[in-house]
Write a protein that holds these residues in place. Sequence first.
Motif, PDB file in Angstrom:
ATOM      1  N   LEU A 120      -3.964   7.893  31.147  1.00 44.25           N
ATOM      2  CA  LEU A 120      -5.284   7.339  31.457  1.00 44.25           C
ATOM      3  C   LEU A 120      -5.592   6.175  30.520  1.00 44.25           C
ATOM      4  N   LEU A 121      -5.246   6.349  29.237  1.00 42.76           N
ATOM      5  CA  LEU A 121      -5.476   5.282  28.274  1.00 42.76           C
ATOM      6  C   LEU A 121      -4.749   4.004  28.714  1.00 42.76           C
ATOM      7  N   SER A 122      -3.546   4.176  29.258  1.00 43.80           N
ATOM      8  CA  SER A 122      -2.773   3.001  29.668  1.00 43.80           C
ATOM      9  C   SER A 122      -3.548   2.193  30.708  1.00 43.80           C
ATOM     10  N   TRP A 123      -4.280   2.876  31.601  1.00 37.12           N
ATOM     11  CA  TRP A 123      -5.047   2.132  32.604  1.00 37.12           C
ATOM     12  C   TRP A 123      -6.186   1.371  31.945  1.00 37.12           C
ATOM     13  N   TYR A 124      -6.854   2.023  30.983  1.00 40.14           N
ATOM     14  CA  TYR A 124      -7.950   1.333  30.295  1.00 40.14           C
ATOM     15  C   TYR A 124      -7.436   0.137  29.512  1.00 40.14           C
ATOM     16  N   VAL A 125      -6.285   0.321  28.867  1.00 45.17           N
ATOM     17  CA  VAL A 125      -5.698  -0.786  28.113  1.00 45.17           C
ATOM     18  C   VAL A 125      -5.341  -1.920  29.063  1.00 45.17           C
ATOM     19  N   PHE A 126      -4.753  -1.544  30.203  1.00 43.94           N
ATOM     20  CA  PHE A 126      -4.389  -2.547  31.209  1.00 43.94           C
ATOM     21  C   PHE A 126      -5.622  -3.314  31.670  1.00 43.94           C
ATOM     22  N   MET A 127      -6.698  -2.573  31.955  1.00 48.89           N
ATOM     23  CA  MET A 127      -7.909  -3.234  32.444  1.00 48.89           C
ATOM     24  C   MET A 127      -8.526  -4.119  31.375  1.00 48.89           C
ATOM     25  N   THR A 128      -8.453  -3.675  30.106  1.00 46.81           N
ATOM     26  CA  THR A 128      -8.968  -4.506  29.022  1.00 46.81           C
ATOM     27  C   THR A 128      -8.202  -5.827  28.980  1.00 46.81           C
ATOM     28  N   GLY A 129      -6.878  -5.731  29.012  1.00 48.51           N
ATOM     29  CA  GLY A 129      -6.055  -6.943  29.029  1.00 48.51           C
ATOM     30  C   GLY A 129      -6.390  -7.803  30.235  1.00 48.51           C
ATOM     31  N   GLY A 130      -6.508  -7.163  31.389  1.00 53.61           N
ATOM     32  CA  GLY A 130      -6.779  -7.885  32.632  1.00 53.61           C
ATOM     33  C   GLY A 130      -8.126  -8.593  32.571  1.00 53.61           C
ATOM     34  N   LEU A 131      -9.141  -7.897  32.046  1.00 54.60           N
ATOM     35  CA  LEU A 131     -10.472  -8.506  32.005  1.00 54.60           C
ATOM     36  C   LEU A 131     -10.516  -9.658  31.000  1.00 54.60           C
ATOM     37  N   ILE A 132      -9.778  -9.514  29.892  1.00 55.09           N
ATOM     38  CA  ILE A 132      -9.737 -10.620  28.928  1.00 55.09           C
ATOM     39  C   ILE A 132      -9.059 -11.836  29.566  1.00 55.09           C
ATOM     40  N   ALA A 133      -7.959 -11.589  30.285  1.00 53.65           N
ATOM     41  CA  ALA A 133      -7.279 -12.700  30.958  1.00 53.65           C
ATOM     42  C   ALA A 133      -8.198 -13.320  32.008  1.00 53.65           C
ATOM     43  N   LEU A 134      -8.926 -12.464  32.744  1.00 51.25           N
ATOM     44  CA  LEU A 134      -9.884 -12.994  33.722  1.00 51.25           C
ATOM     45  C   LEU A 134     -10.962 -13.795  33.025  1.00 51.25           C
ATOM     46  N   GLY A 135     -11.390 -13.303  31.857  1.00 52.43           N
ATOM     47  CA  GLY A 135     -12.384 -14.024  31.054  1.00 52.43           C
ATOM     48  C   GLY A 135     -11.898 -15.424  30.741  1.00 52.43           C
ATOM     49  N   ALA A 136     -10.608 -15.528  30.368  1.00 54.59           N
ATOM     50  CA  ALA A 136     -10.036 -16.843  30.063  1.00 54.59           C
ATOM     51  C   ALA A 136     -10.137 -17.746  31.285  1.00 54.59           C
ATOM     52  N   ILE A 137      -9.921 -17.160  32.461  1.00 53.03           N
ATOM     53  CA  ILE A 137      -9.964 -17.958  33.693  1.00 53.03           C
ATOM     54  C   ILE A 137     -11.399 -18.384  34.000  1.00 53.03           C
ATOM     55  N   ILE A 138     -12.336 -17.424  33.850  1.00 52.37           N
ATOM     56  CA  ILE A 138     -13.730 -17.725  34.177  1.00 52.37           C
ATOM     57  C   ILE A 138     -14.302 -18.762  33.204  1.00 52.37           C
ATOM     58  N   MET A 139     -13.899 -18.669  31.928  1.00 48.53           N
ATOM     59  CA  MET A 139     -14.442 -19.612  30.947  1.00 48.53           C
ATOM     60  C   MET A 139     -13.875 -21.019  31.096  1.00 48.53           C
ATOM     61  N   GLY A 140     -12.907 -21.200  31.984  1.00 50.73           N
ATOM     62  CA  GLY A 140     -12.399 -22.560  32.188  1.00 50.73           C
ATOM     63  C   GLY A 140     -10.908 -22.619  32.399  1.00 50.73           C
ATOM     64  N   GLY A 141     -10.221 -21.508  32.162  1.00 49.46           N
ATOM     65  CA  GLY A 141      -8.815 -21.461  32.537  1.00 49.46           C
ATOM     66  C   GLY A 141      -7.842 -21.830  31.438  1.00 49.46           C
ATOM     67  N   VAL A 142      -6.577 -21.645  31.773  1.00 53.33           N
ATOM     68  CA  VAL A 142      -5.471 -21.923  30.864  1.00 53.33           C
ATOM     69  C   VAL A 142      -4.519 -22.850  31.602  1.00 53.33           C
ATOM     70  N   ASP A 143      -3.910 -23.792  30.905  1.00 57.71           N
ATOM     71  CA  ASP A 143      -3.054 -24.742  31.623  1.00 57.71           C
ATOM     72  C   ASP A 143      -1.654 -24.826  31.029  1.00 57.71           C
ATOM     73  N   THR A 144      -1.153 -23.731  30.457  1.00 60.04           N
ATOM     74  CA  THR A 144       0.146 -23.817  29.782  1.00 60.04           C
ATOM     75  C   THR A 144       1.317 -23.418  30.663  1.00 60.04           C
ATOM     76  N   GLY A 145       1.056 -22.921  31.862  1.00 63.15           N
ATOM     77  CA  GLY A 145       2.107 -22.251  32.625  1.00 63.15           C
ATOM     78  C   GLY A 145       2.240 -20.831  32.083  1.00 63.15           C
ATOM     79  N   TRP A 146       2.758 -19.915  32.912  1.00 62.51           N
ATOM     80  CA  TRP A 146       2.815 -18.520  32.447  1.00 62.51           C
ATOM     81  C   TRP A 146       3.815 -18.361  31.314  1.00 62.51           C
ATOM     82  N   THR A 147       4.661 -19.393  31.102  1.00 57.79           N
ATOM     83  CA  THR A 147       5.691 -19.297  30.077  1.00 57.79           C
ATOM     84  C   THR A 147       5.181 -19.681  28.691  1.00 57.79           C
ATOM     85  N   PHE A 148       3.995 -20.239  28.575  1.00 55.15           N
ATOM     86  CA  PHE A 148       3.373 -20.563  27.281  1.00 55.15           C
ATOM     87  C   PHE A 148       4.296 -21.354  26.356  1.00 55.15           C
TER      88      PHE A 148
END
Lengths: 553, 317
Positions: A120-148
């Motif tokens: 269950l913790l793994s799902w919460y951790v996943f969602m935390t990561g997912g929401l932070i990444a979504l936050g990055a997108i909502i705040m204006g996005g990232v332009d490095t390519g997925w390879t960073f």
Amino acid sequence: MSAADTQLAAGDPPKHYLNNGLTIRSWLLSVDHKRIAILYLISLTIFFLLGGAAAALFRMDLVTPEADVLQSETYNKLFTMHGIVMIFFFLVPSIPAVMGNFLVPVMIGAKDVAFPRLNLLSWYVFMTGGLIALGAIIMGGVDTGWTFYTPYSSMYANSHVILAVAGAFIAGFSSIMTGLNFIVTIQKMRAPGLTWFRLPLFIWAMYATSLVVILGTPVVAITLVMIFVERFFGFGIFDPALGGDPVLFQHLFWFYSHPAVYIMILPSMGVVSEIISCFSRRRLYGYTFVAFSSLAIAVIGFFVWGHHMFVSSQSVYAGLVFSFLTFFVAIPTAIKMLNWVMTMYKGSVSFETPMLYAYGFLGLFVIGGLTGLFLSTMATDIHLHDTYFVVAHFHYVMVGGGVMGFLGALHFWWPKIIGKLYPEGWAKFAAIVIFIGFNLTFMPQFQMGYHGMPRRYHTYAEEFQVFHVMSTAGATVLGAGYLIMAAYLFWSLFKGKKASANPWDARGLEWETASPPPTENFLETPKVTQDAYAYDMPSVTCPPGAKSEAERV
Amino acid sequence: MNSVYSLLPEQASTVAGQVDAIYLFLVAISVFFTLLLAGLVLVFGIKYRRREGAPAPERPHEDSSLELIGGGILLVLVLVLFGWGAKVFFHSTRPPADAMEILVTGKQWMWKLQHPQGKREINTLHIPAGRPIQLTMTSEDVIHSFFIPAFRVKQDVLPGRYTRLWFEATKPGKYRLFCTEYCGTEHSMMGGWVNVLTPADYERWLVDSGGAAVASETPVQAGERLFTQLGCQTCHNPGSGQLGPHLAGVYGHTVKLADGTEVVADDEYLRESILNSQAKIVAGFQPVMPVFKGIVNEDQLLQLIAYIKSLSGGASN
């Protein structure tokens, strides 16, 4: 008596994991691996839609060579979002976190995974990561390519790199938790009599995948932390202006991200083994070979990362070794194709929807694999590197292999998971639409790649337009296929015909319990006397008046 | 130019044909195996389709001979590909000694090029056909990649170090030049054309001072001027104080360092010694040289190195 019979005899609506508690709380705090699988399924569907929407937008813009709808900055952010979301938040977790979570305990006759709370913790951790990444997108996005790639990501990009990196970093821990859980569960919790060589091949695939996950993910986590440290504190790790080495990043990144391809593909190979076996009514040809080849691919997969770097300034001798090992890893993969095909030989083949996806997998994955040879051959890779040829190749592998496997699994185990049947006609139609749409999207990209069209280009030379138009047309068909599928699956949740315990007359423990299974999976722990592919014996659940598990033993 | 519908794009360099031969072989293999697989699944799917009342299929034997035969055939095939690919790769990545050197600096989002005769260009490269050309490349910011599809060559261009790319164009014409390593907002605009001229036209183009590409001084001359301006000759000339090693004949040779190790004085070593002189001290000298990091830019570094090379007779032209 079997689980299903017991419940029917009681006269009440059958108790199963889906109706065992109907509050939101009973879902969000559930440690039942099956409910956690559903949580993952819902989250991944949303991420898939987001990643798909990003692709739809930039594919639309690529219809003409000039910039139309999007600005270059937006275009770059969209392909980055597509990559990050689809890889870290869809493909890597897809089959393990949804199908693996649901099926691993059921297939081995256990009540749950070894560490339900960690699950269950793994799902919460996943969602935390997912929401932070979504936050990055909502705040204006990232332009490095997925390879960073550094030093662009660490020193030059003016976008929310830190947030996106943090999201991917955190989501990695959820993979590690799931991987750890599967290894311990498979190692320690198999039902009495379920020896290693009686296990379904899906379990072998999950085991191999979990090994890759727990060995590889920490490396990408460390690498992402290094970007953070350089960007935030200015420590010179990758930027030569600070005394760092930009190519070091590529080594570290691909050390994880190449094996990550096997994280995405091995589970699909497991799924396809199950489906082909069921719809040919025959144990998989060369079971032992397929089981061990998963492990071999998992191990060799760690030693081929440098094939992403033939033109990076890596030593030509290092390139030589990586090229050789890459060819070597192709062999067990190719022989698996032979095993799947030979399973149908003298089988009894039928073509329900899951089998269509398995056929789709074979057809697309063979192209993905063969075009991999173009890229492991050093001379041709020099020309093809970072062109659309590579884009097409990895989509054939990761969508043609990974997503086809996931959709096959979804259709194969949907009646088991949800307890309802989907409309077979619509499902077949959607499978064919998806197959055609996919090929129309990516086949032209091989040609433009060899003609030199570079990837990650917002505007492009006009001679490539015809292929981009075909690609966008194909993507539209593909998108329509996905939407049809979403519609009938959603419909089936409410209106679908009730599924029996074993609608495909398949073998394996998951088909010996009710659909959907009770919370504890089996009312009594099954005793196993044969492997998961006893298609030459009658099923215990399928024919009317079948004997229960206990009586069979 | 070949149409994008033809199987192969324009071949305009000496390696293009070799790469295409491997490509065609790979296409043939791929078509063969794809059709074989498609044929087998369709035939098996039809021939062994489910029939009512048929007996359950037999369990397959656990016999690995088919896998071993298949694996053996594949092993031979991939060894051929590996060897062939490596052979052409080695040829296409090792510049011949007599190649004409052109200096390339990549920056967001343009290519700056300088010919040995001093002429400079941006995003367009004029070269003579039939002569090996070596590009010595570096980047001022992020990683870029220099790609000429018609030549089938590509090489990443890195900040803080030099990478090399060589080719020999076979026929005059205009070919596309792309940046193929994602480098930020205007990545897709970072490219231009390679104009291959006949040797005579190239000579004419070099002296033609029209347009933006004006020749002022050669890289070696510019390097010599910088060498004086920056005061390098005070220590590095035999006539003066001799605080630093004499540089004639150094390039390409082994240098003994103060810590007892040895290093080959190549571009990377010279670059490091200029920017961060304390990193590797030559045996018998004191670490007294100032650090030039932040004082000389990438273009000037290339010119200084070109000058030092010319002192060894290994001049860049």
